[in-house]
Design a protein around this motif. Sequence first.
Motif, PDB file in Angstrom:
ATOM      1  N   ALA A   1       0.846  -1.195   0.000  1.00  0.00           N
ATOM      2  CA  ALA A   1       0.000   0.000   0.000  1.00  0.00           C
ATOM      3  C   ALA A   1       0.882   1.245   0.000  1.00  0.00           C
ATOM      4  N   GLY A   2       0.479   2.228  -0.792  1.00  0.00           N
ATOM      5  CA  GLY A   2       1.235   3.471  -0.917  1.00  0.00           C
ATOM      6  C   GLY A   2       2.131   3.514  -2.142  1.00  0.00           C
ATOM      7  N   ALA A   3       2.396   2.352  -2.744  1.00  0.00           N
ATOM      8  CA  ALA A   3       3.276   2.305  -3.924  1.00  0.00           C
ATOM      9  C   ALA A   3       2.627   3.042  -5.089  1.00  0.00           C
ATOM     10  N   LYS A   4       3.462   3.750  -5.854  1.00  0.00           N
ATOM     11  CA  LYS A   4       3.025   4.429  -7.067  1.00  0.00           C
ATOM     12  C   LYS A   4       3.839   3.870  -8.215  1.00  0.00           C
ATOM     13  N   LEU A   5       3.160   3.512  -9.306  1.00  0.00           N
ATOM     14  CA  LEU A   5       3.840   2.930 -10.458  1.00  0.00           C
ATOM     15  C   LEU A   5       3.432   3.651 -11.729  1.00  0.00           C
ATOM     16  N   GLU A   6       4.363   3.743 -12.654  1.00  0.00           N
ATOM     17  CA  GLU A   6       4.123   4.295 -13.987  1.00  0.00           C
ATOM     18  C   GLU A   6       4.367   3.165 -14.977  1.00  0.00           C
ATOM     19  N   LEU A   7       3.344   2.787 -15.742  1.00  0.00           N
ATOM     20  CA  LEU A   7       3.470   1.673 -16.667  1.00  0.00           C
ATOM     21  C   LEU A   7       3.133   2.109 -18.087  1.00  0.00           C
ATOM     22  N   GLN A   8       3.831   1.535 -19.039  1.00  0.00           N
ATOM     23  CA  GLN A   8       3.459   1.673 -20.445  1.00  0.00           C
ATOM     24  C   GLN A   8       2.955   0.308 -20.879  1.00  0.00           C
ATOM     25  N   ILE A   9       1.732   0.284 -21.396  1.00  0.00           N
ATOM     26  CA  ILE A   9       1.112  -0.959 -21.823  1.00  0.00           C
ATOM     27  C   ILE A   9       0.953  -0.902 -23.334  1.00  0.00           C
ATOM     28  N   GLU A  10       1.670  -1.773 -24.022  1.00  0.00           N
ATOM     29  CA  GLU A  10       1.577  -1.838 -25.485  1.00  0.00           C
ATOM     30  C   GLU A  10       0.286  -2.554 -25.871  1.00  0.00           C
ATOM     31  N   PRO A  11      -0.213  -2.344 -27.093  1.00  0.00           N
ATOM     32  CA  PRO A  11      -1.479  -2.963 -27.487  1.00  0.00           C
ATOM     33  C   PRO A  11      -1.531  -4.476 -27.238  1.00  0.00           C
ATOM     34  N   GLU A  12      -0.446  -5.174 -27.558  1.00  0.00           N
ATOM     35  CA  GLU A  12      -0.459  -6.630 -27.392  1.00  0.00           C
ATOM     36  C   GLU A  12      -0.467  -7.047 -25.921  1.00  0.00           C
ATOM     37  N   GLN A  13      -0.149  -6.137 -25.013  1.00  0.00           N
ATOM     38  CA  GLN A  13      -0.189  -6.411 -23.572  1.00  0.00           C
ATOM     39  C   GLN A  13      -1.519  -5.957 -22.960  1.00  0.00           C
ATOM     40  N   GLY A  14      -2.309  -5.252 -23.763  1.00  0.00           N
ATOM     41  CA  GLY A  14      -3.548  -4.679 -23.244  1.00  0.00           C
ATOM     42  C   GLY A  14      -4.762  -5.156 -24.008  1.00  0.00           C
ATOM     43  N   PHE A  15      -5.335  -4.259 -24.797  1.00  0.00           N
ATOM     44  CA  PHE A  15      -6.585  -4.545 -25.475  1.00  0.00           C
ATOM     45  C   PHE A  15      -6.408  -5.102 -26.886  1.00  0.00           C
ATOM     46  N   GLY A  16      -5.174  -5.446 -27.238  1.00  0.00           N
ATOM     47  CA  GLY A  16      -4.912  -6.074 -28.519  1.00  0.00           C
ATOM     48  C   GLY A  16      -4.725  -5.083 -29.652  1.00  0.00           C
ATOM     49  N   ASP A  17      -4.253  -5.593 -30.761  1.00  0.00           N
ATOM     50  CA  ASP A  17      -4.103  -4.785 -31.965  1.00  0.00           C
ATOM     51  C   ASP A  17      -5.471  -4.596 -32.611  1.00  0.00           C
ATOM     52  N   PHE A  18      -5.626  -3.513 -33.354  1.00  0.00           N
ATOM     53  CA  PHE A  18      -6.867  -3.273 -34.082  1.00  0.00           C
ATOM     54  C   PHE A  18      -6.987  -4.320 -35.180  1.00  0.00           C
ATOM     55  N   ASN A  19      -8.161  -4.948 -35.286  1.00  0.00           N
ATOM     56  CA  ASN A  19      -8.404  -5.996 -36.274  1.00  0.00           C
ATOM     57  C   ASN A  19      -9.485  -5.511 -37.231  1.00  0.00           C
ATOM     58  N   ASP A  20      -9.087  -5.170 -38.462  1.00  0.00           N
ATOM     59  CA  ASP A  20     -10.074  -4.649 -39.419  1.00  0.00           C
ATOM     60  C   ASP A  20     -11.086  -5.715 -39.847  1.00  0.00           C
ATOM     61  N   GLN A  21     -10.816  -6.999 -39.531  1.00  0.00           N
ATOM     62  CA  GLN A  21     -11.769  -8.064 -39.838  1.00  0.00           C
ATOM     63  C   GLN A  21     -12.970  -8.050 -38.887  1.00  0.00           C
ATOM     64  N   LEU A  22     -12.910  -7.204 -37.850  1.00  0.00           N
ATOM     65  CA  LEU A  22     -14.011  -7.081 -36.902  1.00  0.00           C
ATOM     66  C   LEU A  22     -14.853  -5.826 -37.153  1.00  0.00           C
ATOM     67  N   VAL A  23     -14.675  -5.213 -38.325  1.00  0.00           N
ATOM     68  CA  VAL A  23     -15.460  -4.036 -38.699  1.00  0.00           C
ATOM     69  C   VAL A  23     -16.413  -4.458 -39.824  1.00  0.00           C
ATOM     70  N   PHE A  24     -17.709  -4.184 -39.619  1.00  0.00           N
ATOM     71  CA  PHE A  24     -18.726  -4.631 -40.568  1.00  0.00           C
ATOM     72  C   PHE A  24     -19.634  -3.473 -40.969  1.00  0.00           C
ATOM     73  N   LEU A  25     -19.978  -3.435 -42.252  1.00  0.00           N
ATOM     74  CA  LEU A  25     -20.912  -2.458 -42.804  1.00  0.00           C
ATOM     75  C   LEU A  25     -22.241  -3.190 -42.974  1.00  0.00           C
ATOM     76  N   GLU A  26     -23.259  -2.743 -42.238  1.00  0.00           N
ATOM     77  CA  GLU A  26     -24.557  -3.422 -42.256  1.00  0.00           C
ATOM     78  C   GLU A  26     -25.645  -2.466 -42.727  1.00  0.00           C
ATOM     79  N   SER A  27     -26.722  -3.020 -43.215  1.00  0.00           N
ATOM     80  CA  SER A  27     -27.854  -2.219 -43.666  1.00  0.00           C
ATOM     81  C   SER A  27     -28.516  -1.540 -42.463  1.00  0.00           C
ATOM     82  N   ARG A  28     -28.728  -0.239 -42.581  1.00  0.00           N
ATOM     83  CA  ARG A  28     -29.364   0.507 -41.488  1.00  0.00           C
ATOM     84  C   ARG A  28     -30.791   0.015 -41.256  1.00  0.00           C
TER      85      ARG A  28
END
Length: 177
Positions: free
Chosen positions: A52-79
């Motif tokens: 308790a009390g510790a302070k940390l500064e972290l850099q999280i790269e995409p592959e360590q966090g929410f992943g790389d953007f995947n354009d195969q997960l983008v879809f154009l659908e009829s409104r």
Amino acid sequence: MEINQQCVVALTWTLKDTLGEVLDVLTEPVEFLVGGDDLFQTVEDALQGHAAGAKLELQIEPEQGFGDFNDQLVFLESRALFPPEIEEGMTFEGASLPAGCNPEAPKDAWYTVTELYPEHVVLDGNHPLAGIALRLSLKVEGVREATEEEIGRGSAGTGFFRVQAVHANVLGNDTLH
């Protein structure tokens, strides 16, 4: 108490992108299970041995966090497949997409409406922070032993940093879900 596997940490933080834009601020401590599913492995590794009390500064790269953007997960659908009150920012679970949507859209993903056109809707199954390197300034506000129930379910119950890199909800109560 030092942080180790199977303990609960109470954290506050400021999350920024690499340009310094603030993405999230957590001012009230929230509890996370270390050794479960609540935190990214990079965050857990950095917390080990601190108290308790510790302070940390972290850099999280995409592959360590929410992943790389995947354009195969983008879809154009009829409104026309969606309700008239649809708005940008709304989310839909893949399993509940309207009949007639692209059958190749994974059913276990969450889709965010990112753009609206007169005839089409753009659905994005990527996490809103996918492909973004993050800077996390965090403070350990408390450390305690995990209960058997928390260990059994693999979570302290908050779900903020759940490691579901691609299939996730958008900003809101589960800010970084």
